[in-house]
Design a protein around this motif. Structure first.
Motif, mmCIF file in Angstrom:
data_model
loop_
_atom_site.group_PDB
_atom_site.id
_atom_site.type_symbol
_atom_site.label_atom_id
_atom_site.label_comp_id
_atom_site.label_asym_id
_atom_site.label_seq_id
_atom_site.Cartn_x
_atom_site.Cartn_y
_atom_site.Cartn_z
ATOM 1 N N PRO A 161 -26.458 24.963 -50.203
ATOM 2 C CA PRO A 161 -25.703 23.742 -50.478
ATOM 3 C C PRO A 161 -24.203 23.998 -50.659
ATOM 4 C CG PRO A 161 -27.655 23.860 -51.863
ATOM 5 C CD PRO A 161 -27.501 25.208 -51.209
ATOM 6 N N ILE A 162 -23.416 23.061 -50.154
ATOM 7 C CA ILE A 162 -21.961 23.090 -50.303
ATOM 8 C C ILE A 162 -21.549 21.839 -51.076
ATOM 9 C CG2 ILE A 162 -19.747 23.045 -49.090
ATOM 10 C CD1 ILE A 162 -21.215 24.322 -46.696
ATOM 11 N N TYR A 163 -20.661 22.013 -52.058
ATOM 12 C CA TYR A 163 -20.290 20.909 -52.941
ATOM 13 C C TYR A 163 -18.809 20.553 -52.797
ATOM 14 C CZ TYR A 163 -24.712 22.386 -54.988
ATOM 15 O OH TYR A 163 -26.026 22.742 -55.165
ATOM 16 N N ALA A 164 -18.496 19.269 -52.969
ATOM 17 C CA ALA A 164 -17.101 18.818 -52.946
ATOM 18 C C ALA A 164 -16.362 19.432 -54.132
ATOM 19 C CB ALA A 164 -17.036 17.294 -53.013
ATOM 20 N N LYS A 196 -12.005 11.222 -50.516
ATOM 21 C CA LYS A 196 -12.613 10.447 -49.439
ATOM 22 C C LYS A 196 -12.762 11.330 -48.204
ATOM 23 C CE LYS A 196 -11.862 6.187 -46.781
ATOM 24 N NZ LYS A 196 -10.943 5.040 -46.571
ATOM 25 N N VAL A 197 -13.956 11.293 -47.596
ATOM 26 C CA VAL A 197 -14.219 12.104 -46.398
ATOM 27 C C VAL A 197 -13.454 11.508 -45.218
ATOM 28 C CG1 VAL A 197 -15.982 12.920 -44.797
ATOM 29 C CG2 VAL A 197 -16.513 12.738 -47.247
ATOM 30 N N THR A 198 -12.544 12.303 -44.658
ATOM 31 C CA THR A 198 -11.756 11.823 -43.517
ATOM 32 C C THR A 198 -12.324 12.317 -42.185
ATOM 33 O OG1 THR A 198 -10.241 13.706 -43.748
ATOM 34 C CG2 THR A 198 -9.636 11.651 -44.865
ATOM 35 N N ARG A 199 -13.056 13.454 -42.230
ATOM 36 C CA ARG A 199 -13.691 13.948 -41.004
ATOM 37 C C ARG A 199 -15.015 14.618 -41.356
ATOM 38 N NH1 ARG A 199 -9.684 16.917 -36.775
ATOM 39 N NH2 ARG A 199 -11.677 16.906 -35.650
ATOM 40 N N ALA A 200 -16.012 14.402 -40.511
ATOM 41 C CA ALA A 200 -17.290 15.102 -40.602
ATOM 42 C C ALA A 200 -17.800 15.238 -39.172
ATOM 43 C CB ALA A 200 -18.266 14.322 -41.487
ATOM 44 N N ASP A 201 -17.221 16.220 -38.433
ATOM 45 C CA ASP A 201 -17.526 16.361 -37.003
ATOM 46 C C ASP A 201 -17.304 17.809 -36.570
ATOM 47 O OD1 ASP A 201 -14.692 16.782 -36.325
ATOM 48 O OD2 ASP A 201 -14.449 14.650 -36.802
ATOM 49 N N ASN A 202 -17.458 18.066 -35.287
ATOM 50 C CA ASN A 202 -17.221 19.410 -34.745
ATOM 51 C C ASN A 202 -16.168 19.369 -33.639
ATOM 52 O OD1 ASN A 202 -18.659 18.099 -32.791
ATOM 53 N ND2 ASN A 202 -20.167 19.738 -32.456
ATOM 54 N N ASN A 203 -15.203 18.460 -33.809
ATOM 55 C CA ASN A 203 -14.192 18.249 -32.773
ATOM 56 C C ASN A 203 -12.891 19.019 -33.027
ATOM 57 O OD1 ASN A 203 -15.910 16.425 -31.446
ATOM 58 N ND2 ASN A 203 -15.198 14.724 -32.721
ATOM 59 N N SER A 204 -12.901 19.957 -33.940
ATOM 60 C CA SER A 204 -11.707 20.759 -34.209
ATOM 61 C C SER A 204 -11.995 22.203 -33.805
ATOM 62 C CB SER A 204 -11.331 20.685 -35.688
ATOM 63 O OG SER A 204 -10.103 21.321 -35.914
ATOM 64 N N ARG A 244 -13.690 17.363 -43.851
ATOM 65 C CA ARG A 244 -12.390 17.331 -44.506
ATOM 66 C C ARG A 244 -12.403 16.203 -45.540
ATOM 67 N NH1 ARG A 244 -7.809 18.855 -39.938
ATOM 68 N NH2 ARG A 244 -9.208 20.065 -38.602
ATOM 69 N N ILE A 245 -11.921 16.519 -46.734
ATOM 70 C CA ILE A 245 -11.868 15.529 -47.823
ATOM 71 C C ILE A 245 -10.416 15.354 -48.257
ATOM 72 C CG2 ILE A 245 -12.580 14.959 -50.179
ATOM 73 C CD1 ILE A 245 -15.073 16.634 -49.742
ATOM 74 N N GLY A 247 -6.115 12.819 -52.189
ATOM 75 C CA GLY A 247 -4.952 12.112 -52.694
ATOM 76 C C GLY A 247 -3.971 13.093 -53.308
ATOM 77 N N TYR A 248 -2.815 12.571 -53.703
ATOM 78 C CA TYR A 248 -1.765 13.394 -54.328
ATOM 79 C C TYR A 248 -1.337 14.561 -53.431
ATOM 80 C CZ TYR A 248 -3.701 10.874 -58.294
ATOM 81 O OH TYR A 248 -4.179 9.893 -59.122
ATOM 82 N N GLY A 249 -1.556 14.423 -52.126
ATOM 83 C CA GLY A 249 -1.148 15.453 -51.175
ATOM 84 C C GLY A 249 -2.165 16.547 -50.945
ATOM 85 N N TYR A 250 -3.348 16.486 -51.608
ATOM 86 C CA TYR A 250 -4.358 17.549 -51.487
ATOM 87 C C TYR A 250 -5.439 17.193 -50.459
ATOM 88 C CZ TYR A 250 -2.500 19.729 -55.709
ATOM 89 O OH TYR A 250 -1.690 20.344 -56.618
ATOM 90 N N LEU A 251 -5.884 18.217 -49.722
ATOM 91 C CA LEU A 251 -6.981 18.072 -48.765
ATOM 92 C C LEU A 251 -7.787 19.370 -48.779
ATOM 93 C CD1 LEU A 251 -7.032 16.469 -45.307
ATOM 94 C CD2 LEU A 251 -7.698 18.878 -45.449
#
Length: 325
Positions: A215-218, A223-231, A239-240, A243-247
């Motif tokens: 398991p992997i935890y946040a 907010k999830v901005t990407r959940a794909d294999n297109n990168s 990618r989460i 806010g406040y400039g953090y990802l």
């Protein structure tokens, strides 16, 4: 009984009664009553203008006045206590609360400012104790104004505290994989040997070796901005935006437990370890971004590691070895 007066009459060789003249008698009576009236009037004036004799009504009013004076004295003592407590709150507000939340202190002149414009106390003038009543009322008004300013300041501090709490929960501050699930911490942030080209290359994240399906935890709220294999290179990744400039970025997953647009909390299960994309073995590639720049994730584990665990991770992360992607 009035005295009877006599005189000696030499003609008759006898004493005769003196008969007073009627006009003189009337004059004496008039003078007597006039003198009595004036004396009584003077005595009445003296009694009314001294405290020698007071009527029951006057005595009652005097007691009321003394009671009011006592109440004003007690009120002033209570106001002194309120002012002391308020001064203590203001001091903590300026030098602790506002300082902690990086808010400007409220100037003393603003807290102690009086009231301009028209005479607010004109209706209290013209009485025996007007000065005392006006001074007390003015003091109460200033206290009420100070309390209103302090109340607004505490409302501001509450909002800042809520925002601070939101910020602290949003920062990616925990390790994305539990220590007991780790095989090892394979590679840290920095220059590492590329597993495919063997060239020295900058590794912008941390690699956590763990069995497939771990398991992997946040690591923070967001907010999830990407959940794909297109990168390119990351394979299945999440990618989460915190806010406040953090990802935060989680790469090489075997499967997802979230979808794009979903809001997550720190510690939520978001996916599972895999070896998709440019990966040599099952592991999690983890990155932290701040203002679109990748930074060392090791500085963000204060929420999940003990000092000893952090020390061990720091030692392994700083070893120059081969990354897994």
């Amino acid at each position: 009984m009035s005295k009877v007066k006599y005189y000696y009459d030499p003609d008759t060789l006898s004493y005769r009664k003196i008969e007073p003249e009627k006009s003189k008698r009337y004059r004496n009576i008039t003078f007597f009553f006039l003198g009595s009236f004036l004396f009584g009037l003077l005595g009445l004036i003296l009694l009314l203008n001294t405290n020698i004799i007071n009527t029951p009504r006057e005595l009652s009013l005097q007691r009321e006045v003394k009671n009011y004076e006592l109440q004003f004295e007690l009120l002033n003592k209570k106001m002194e206590q309120i002012e002391d407590v308020l001064a203590n709150i203001e001091d903590r507000d300026n030098n602790i609360y506002r300082l902690y939340f990086e808010a400007n202190p409220i100037p003393e002149e603003q807290r102690r400012a009086g009231f301009g414009g028209i005479n607010r106390y004109k209706s209290l003038e013209g009485f025996n104790n007007s000065e005392m009543v006006i001074a007390t009322t003015q003091r109460l008004d200033i206290i009420k104004k100070q309390m209103a300013i302090q109340s607004k300041s505490l409302d501001e501090i509450t909002k800042l505290a809520e925002e601070k709490e939101k910020l602290l929960m949003s920062i990616p501050a925990i390790q994305p994989i539990n220590n007991e699930d780790l095989t090892r911490m394979a590679s840290g942030y920095g220059w590492r040997s590329d597993p495919f080209t063997k060239a020295r290359k900058m590794h912008y994240g941390m690699d956590f070796t763990a069995p497939k399906g771990t398991p992997i935890y946040a690591s923070g709220d967001g907010k999830v901005t990407r959940a794909d294999n297109n990168s390119s290179g990351y394979g299945k990744h999440i990618r989460i935006d915190h806010g406040y400039g953090y990802l935060s970025l989680y790469g090489h997953l075997s499967q997802y437990n979230v979808k794009r647009g979903q809001k997550v909390k720190r510690g939520d299960l978001i996916g599972f370890v895999g070896s998709t994309g440019r990966s040599e073995a099952p592991h999690l590639h983890y990155e932290v971004w701040k203002e679109d720049a990748r930074i060392n994730p090791i500085n963000f584990y204060y929420g999940s590691l003990s000092p000893e665990e952090f020390e061990n991770m720091l030692k392994f992360a700083n070893q120059e070895n081969q990354s897994l992607d």
